[in-house]
Design a protein around this motif. Structure first.
Motif, PDB file in Angstrom:
ATOM      1  N   ILE A  23       1.080  -1.178  -0.194  1.00 49.54           N
ATOM      2  CA  ILE A  23       0.106   0.004  -0.153  1.00 49.54           C
ATOM      3  C   ILE A  23       0.956   1.219   0.142  1.00 49.54           C
ATOM      4  O   ILE A  23       0.410   2.448  -0.597  1.00 49.54           O
ATOM      5  CB  ILE A  23      -0.976  -0.085   1.246  1.00 49.54           C
ATOM      6  CG1 ILE A  23      -2.086   1.035   1.020  1.00 49.54           C
ATOM      7  CG2 ILE A  23      -0.473   0.242   2.469  1.00 49.54           C
ATOM      8  CD1 ILE A  23      -3.186   0.483   0.009  1.00 49.54           C
ATOM      9  N   GLU A  24       2.278   1.153   0.406  1.00 50.27           N
ATOM     10  CA  GLU A  24       2.985   2.145   0.239  1.00 50.27           C
ATOM     11  C   GLU A  24       3.810   2.501  -0.972  1.00 50.27           C
ATOM     12  O   GLU A  24       4.428   3.471  -1.113  1.00 50.27           O
ATOM     13  CB  GLU A  24       3.998   2.128   1.454  1.00 50.27           C
ATOM     14  CG  GLU A  24       3.805   2.210   2.968  1.00 50.27           C
ATOM     15  CD  GLU A  24       2.935   1.033   3.579  1.00 50.27           C
ATOM     16  OE1 GLU A  24       3.562   0.006   2.878  1.00 50.27           O
ATOM     17  OE2 GLU A  24       2.270   0.988   4.576  1.00 50.27           O
ATOM     18  N   ARG A  70      -6.887   2.717  -1.329  1.00 50.26           N
ATOM     19  CA  ARG A  70      -7.028   2.731  -0.026  1.00 50.26           C
ATOM     20  C   ARG A  70      -8.838   2.739   0.196  1.00 50.26           C
ATOM     21  O   ARG A  70      -9.205   2.237   1.056  1.00 50.26           O
ATOM     22  CB  ARG A  70      -6.758   3.966   0.609  1.00 50.26           C
ATOM     23  CG  ARG A  70      -5.291   4.012   1.023  1.00 50.26           C
ATOM     24  CD  ARG A  70      -4.763   5.057   1.726  1.00 50.26           C
ATOM     25  NE  ARG A  70      -3.201   5.467   1.533  1.00 50.26           N
ATOM     26  CZ  ARG A  70      -2.379   4.841   2.475  1.00 50.26           C
ATOM     27  NH1 ARG A  70      -2.649   3.774   3.302  1.00 50.26           N
ATOM     28  NH2 ARG A  70      -1.143   4.874   2.409  1.00 50.26           N
ATOM     29  N   ARG A  71      -9.443   3.212  -0.617  1.00 49.92           N
ATOM     30  CA  ARG A  71     -10.976   3.264  -0.769  1.00 49.92           C
ATOM     31  C   ARG A  71     -11.500   2.095  -1.278  1.00 49.92           C
ATOM     32  O   ARG A  71     -12.775   1.832  -1.213  1.00 49.92           O
ATOM     33  CB  ARG A  71     -11.561   4.559  -1.553  1.00 49.92           C
ATOM     34  CG  ARG A  71     -11.524   5.789  -0.615  1.00 49.92           C
ATOM     35  CD  ARG A  71     -12.160   6.937  -1.313  1.00 49.92           C
ATOM     36  NE  ARG A  71     -11.155   7.786  -2.058  1.00 49.92           N
ATOM     37  CZ  ARG A  71     -11.178   8.034  -3.313  1.00 49.92           C
ATOM     38  NH1 ARG A  71     -12.145   7.639  -4.195  1.00 49.92           N
ATOM     39  NH2 ARG A  71     -10.118   8.672  -3.979  1.00 49.92           N
ATOM     40  N   ILE A  96      -5.366  -0.910 -12.142  1.00 45.71           N
ATOM     41  CA  ILE A  96      -4.851  -1.396 -10.640  1.00 45.71           C
ATOM     42  C   ILE A  96      -5.949  -1.893  -9.698  1.00 45.71           C
ATOM     43  O   ILE A  96      -7.068  -1.021  -9.847  1.00 45.71           O
ATOM     44  CB  ILE A  96      -4.026  -0.269 -10.221  1.00 45.71           C
ATOM     45  CG1 ILE A  96      -3.119   0.482 -11.057  1.00 45.71           C
ATOM     46  CG2 ILE A  96      -3.555  -0.353  -8.802  1.00 45.71           C
ATOM     47  CD1 ILE A  96      -3.004   1.682 -11.463  1.00 45.71           C
ATOM     48  N   SER A  97      -5.915  -2.979  -9.116  1.00 45.23           N
ATOM     49  CA  SER A  97      -6.832  -3.296  -8.083  1.00 45.23           C
ATOM     50  C   SER A  97      -6.295  -3.610  -6.699  1.00 45.23           C
ATOM     51  O   SER A  97      -5.199  -3.827  -6.526  1.00 45.23           O
ATOM     52  CB  SER A  97      -7.353  -4.726  -8.652  1.00 45.23           C
ATOM     53  OG  SER A  97      -7.438  -4.807  -9.851  1.00 45.23           O
ATOM     54  N   PRO A  98      -7.212  -3.398  -5.788  1.00 46.80           N
ATOM     55  CA  PRO A  98      -6.670  -3.368  -4.506  1.00 46.80           C
ATOM     56  C   PRO A  98      -6.266  -5.005  -4.006  1.00 46.80           C
ATOM     57  O   PRO A  98      -7.095  -5.848  -4.856  1.00 46.80           O
ATOM     58  CB  PRO A  98      -7.729  -3.000  -3.454  1.00 46.80           C
ATOM     59  CG  PRO A  98      -8.634  -2.520  -4.492  1.00 46.80           C
ATOM     60  CD  PRO A  98      -8.528  -2.801  -5.837  1.00 46.80           C
ATOM     61  N   VAL A  99      -5.557  -5.283  -3.380  1.00 49.47           N
ATOM     62  CA  VAL A  99      -5.023  -6.449  -2.594  1.00 49.47           C
ATOM     63  C   VAL A  99      -5.315  -6.698  -1.375  1.00 49.47           C
ATOM     64  O   VAL A  99      -5.077  -5.673  -0.527  1.00 49.47           O
ATOM     65  CB  VAL A  99      -3.545  -7.020  -2.989  1.00 49.47           C
ATOM     66  CG1 VAL A  99      -3.621  -8.421  -2.433  1.00 49.47           C
ATOM     67  CG2 VAL A  99      -3.313  -7.236  -4.492  1.00 49.47           C
ATOM     68  N   THR A 105      -8.588  -6.866   4.815  1.00 54.31           N
ATOM     69  CA  THR A 105      -7.977  -5.323   4.696  1.00 54.31           C
ATOM     70  C   THR A 105      -7.076  -5.192   3.390  1.00 54.31           C
ATOM     71  O   THR A 105      -6.283  -6.047   3.040  1.00 54.31           O
ATOM     72  CB  THR A 105      -7.225  -5.434   6.133  1.00 54.31           C
ATOM     73  OG1 THR A 105      -7.742  -6.087   7.150  1.00 54.31           O
ATOM     74  CG2 THR A 105      -6.330  -3.975   6.503  1.00 54.31           C
ATOM     75  N   ILE A 106      -7.408  -4.144   3.238  1.00 49.75           N
ATOM     76  CA  ILE A 106      -6.532  -3.839   1.978  1.00 49.75           C
ATOM     77  C   ILE A 106      -4.989  -3.638   2.400  1.00 49.75           C
ATOM     78  O   ILE A 106      -4.519  -2.635   3.080  1.00 49.75           O
ATOM     79  CB  ILE A 106      -7.023  -2.575   1.065  1.00 49.75           C
ATOM     80  CG1 ILE A 106      -8.142  -2.757   0.839  1.00 49.75           C
ATOM     81  CG2 ILE A 106      -5.860  -2.113   0.033  1.00 49.75           C
ATOM     82  CD1 ILE A 106      -9.132  -1.457   0.508  1.00 49.75           C
TER      83      ILE A 106
END
Ligand code: ADP
Length: 502
Positions: A23-24, A70-71, A96-99, A105-106
């Motif tokens: 995430i960073e 993040r959202r 781009i997709s969140p993991v 939790t993302i």
């Protein structure tokens, strides 16, 4: 475990770069396609920040992407530019997709990057082709347009300079003037003349020499020269282009320009013909002017003698003949005045003497004049009570009125009535002359006020020069008035003019 292996194999065989990051923004995985696309090997980038792939001026994009992730949102088909290891720019489409971890939790993001260089190039080429097409169409327009030689050459230079993307374009043309004197005309586009030398293309250079000597197209690193050849095979000019970056001119440019150069000759011919027509027109006007003046002097003398005779003759056949002769002389005089007026209008030299005059009186006088010449028709007048005063050149307005009345008679053979009406309108006086004659076909209506325009009629051959309405329009326009016609074929016409009230 097996499932994991299959997934890894799929990822590695993908054509798209698949990257995951925390995430960073620290890279955690990197497939083979990513290696091919960005030039970094896996071990070089794992643990590095994703920003190594982002051009400086696009770093803020990462903040936007991260905030979406993040959202919990996906970013899809985001077209952008990324950096290759060697520093060159890559146009790509990103998804781009969140993991998420087991709890949902993302914890990072997966990134699929597709190289869209081919697509971007194809789009650019399509745009370029479209632009070229538009430019080519404008070449066609230039060729058929009535332009003088200078403007035609300038337009062709501008168009071809844009087509080639040259920084500087020039058209040199061997002109031979009316007197058979040769001269070299040239037009420039893109940059001033001084720049030309800088591109290694001075006038005495081999490029010029070879182009004019029919050596065909010459293309070098920074220049392109195309001869313009006449149908008889003679080199009549050359198009020259220059660019400070080497290799800008391609074979495609050569092909495009060869096509245009062959048409340039037609455009030049058209322009020359157009100029010839203009010159001949001016000569014709000059001739009419001189002839008119020459005719006027003897006619004035004849008129003087006839008037003397008229005064001395009291009655009988002789007086009748003299009056008839005088009427014809006046008609001739009007014709000459009209012809001279046309040449004066054309030269912008028709003089006006403006003063207050009574429109109703003017109308009455004109009816009287016309009655004396033509007895075939009854002229009915409908005049308002009182006077209508306009600021005008009375002799000129008389010219318009007589023209309307005589036309009404001329173009209504077999009929015997003309109606002239004067009405007061807010701020203006309106005059109309109506006949019940042959009328004017709709398609001619917009042209009949043009110089020398006549409607041909198969049933009636009516003589005329086609200048009366042209002069009338000019006169009314100069009085800030309006002039128009309403007509129906076979039913008759009504000609109108309106003048501002004094
Ligand atoms: P001319 O009468 O010498 O031909 P004009 O400029 O006065 O020239 O008129 C131009 C043309 O307009 C005429 O040739 C004729 O075809 C048409 N026209 C003018 N007045 C009338 C009318 N009253 N009825 C029908 N046609 C008319």
């Amino acid at each position: 475990m097996e499932k994991q292996a299959i997934l890894a194999a799929i990822i590695d065989s993908s054509e798209d770069a698949i990257i995951s990051k925390t995430i960073e923004g620290y890279i955690t995985s990197w497939n083979q396609a990513a290696e091919r696309m960005f030039g970094y090997r896996e071990e070089e980038v794992i643990g590095k920040h994703i920003s190594i792939l982002i051009p400086k001026d696009r770093l803020s994009e990462e903040d936007m992407i991260i905030s979406c992730i993040r959202r919990g949102q996906r970013v899809q088909h985001f077209r952008t530019i990324r950096l290759h290891k060697d520093g060159h720019h890559l146009p790509i489409s990103l998804t781009i997709s969140p993991v998420r971890d087991a709890d949902g939790t993302i914890i990072g993001a997966s990134k699929i990057a597709r190289d869209i260089s081919d697509q971007v190039r194809a789009e650019r080429e399509t745009r370029q082709h479209l632009e070229n097409l538009e430019l080519l169409i404008s070449v066609g327009k230039t060729i058929s347009e009535k332009l003088d030689l200078e403007s035609t050459l300038q337009k062709l230079t501008d168009i071809t300079t844009r087509l080639t993307g040259a920084e500087l374009g020039a058209f040199f043309y061997n002109n031979v003037d009316d007197m058979g004197q040769p001269s070299l005309l040239f037009t420039l586009s893109g940059a001033p003349w001084e720049e030309f030398d800088k591109f290694g293309m001075p006038l005495d250079s081999a490029v010029f020499h070879n182009t004019f000597n029919g050596k065909g197209i010459l293309r070098s690193d920074n220049t392109l020269a195309v001869p313009v050849i006449s149908p008889s095979g003679e080199v009549i000019g050359g198009l020259f282009f220059a660019h400070s970056d080497p290799g800008m001119f391609t074979e495609e440019h050569e092909k495009l320009l060869t096509g245009i150069a062959s048409q340039a000759d037609v455009a030049i011919d058209n322009a020359k013909l157009y100029e010839e027509v203009k010159t001949l027109n001016t000569r014709k006007d000059e001739f009419i002017g001189v002839a008119g003046h020459e005719l006027r002097t003897p006619i004035t003398t004849i008129k003087g003698y006839l008037q003397l005779l008229e005064d001395q003759t009291t009655e009988g056949l002789t007086k009748d003949f003299i009056e008839k002769a005088l009427r014809q002389v006046n008609k001739l005089n009007r014709l000459i005045t009209d012809l001279l007026d046309v040449t004066r209008i054309h030269a912008g030299k028709l003089d006006y003497t403006i003063g207050p005059c009574s429109l109703t009186d003017l109308v009455k006088e004109c009816i009287e004049t016309v009655r004396q010449i033509h007895t075939s028709h009854v002229i009915e007048s409908q005049l308002p009570p009182g006077d209508l005063i306009v600021m005008a050149d009375s002799s000129k307005i008389e010219q318009v009125l007589i023209n309307f009345l005589i036309n009404a008679i001329k173009y209504s053979p077999g009929q015997n009535k003309i109606i002239i009406q004067v009405t007061r309108e807010p701020g203006r006086a309106l005059v109309s002359v109506r006949d019940l004659g042959m009328g004017i076909p709709t398609q001619h209506l917009q042209n009949i006020f043009n110089r020398y325009y006549r409607v041909s009629n198969s049933q009636h051959v009516i003589a005329g020069l086609g200048i009366g309405l042209y002069i009338s329009k000019e006169i009314i326009d100069r009085h800030n008035g309006a002039i128009w016609v309403e007509s129906e074929e076979g039913k008759g016409s009504t000609f109108y003019f309106a003048l501002p009230l004094a």
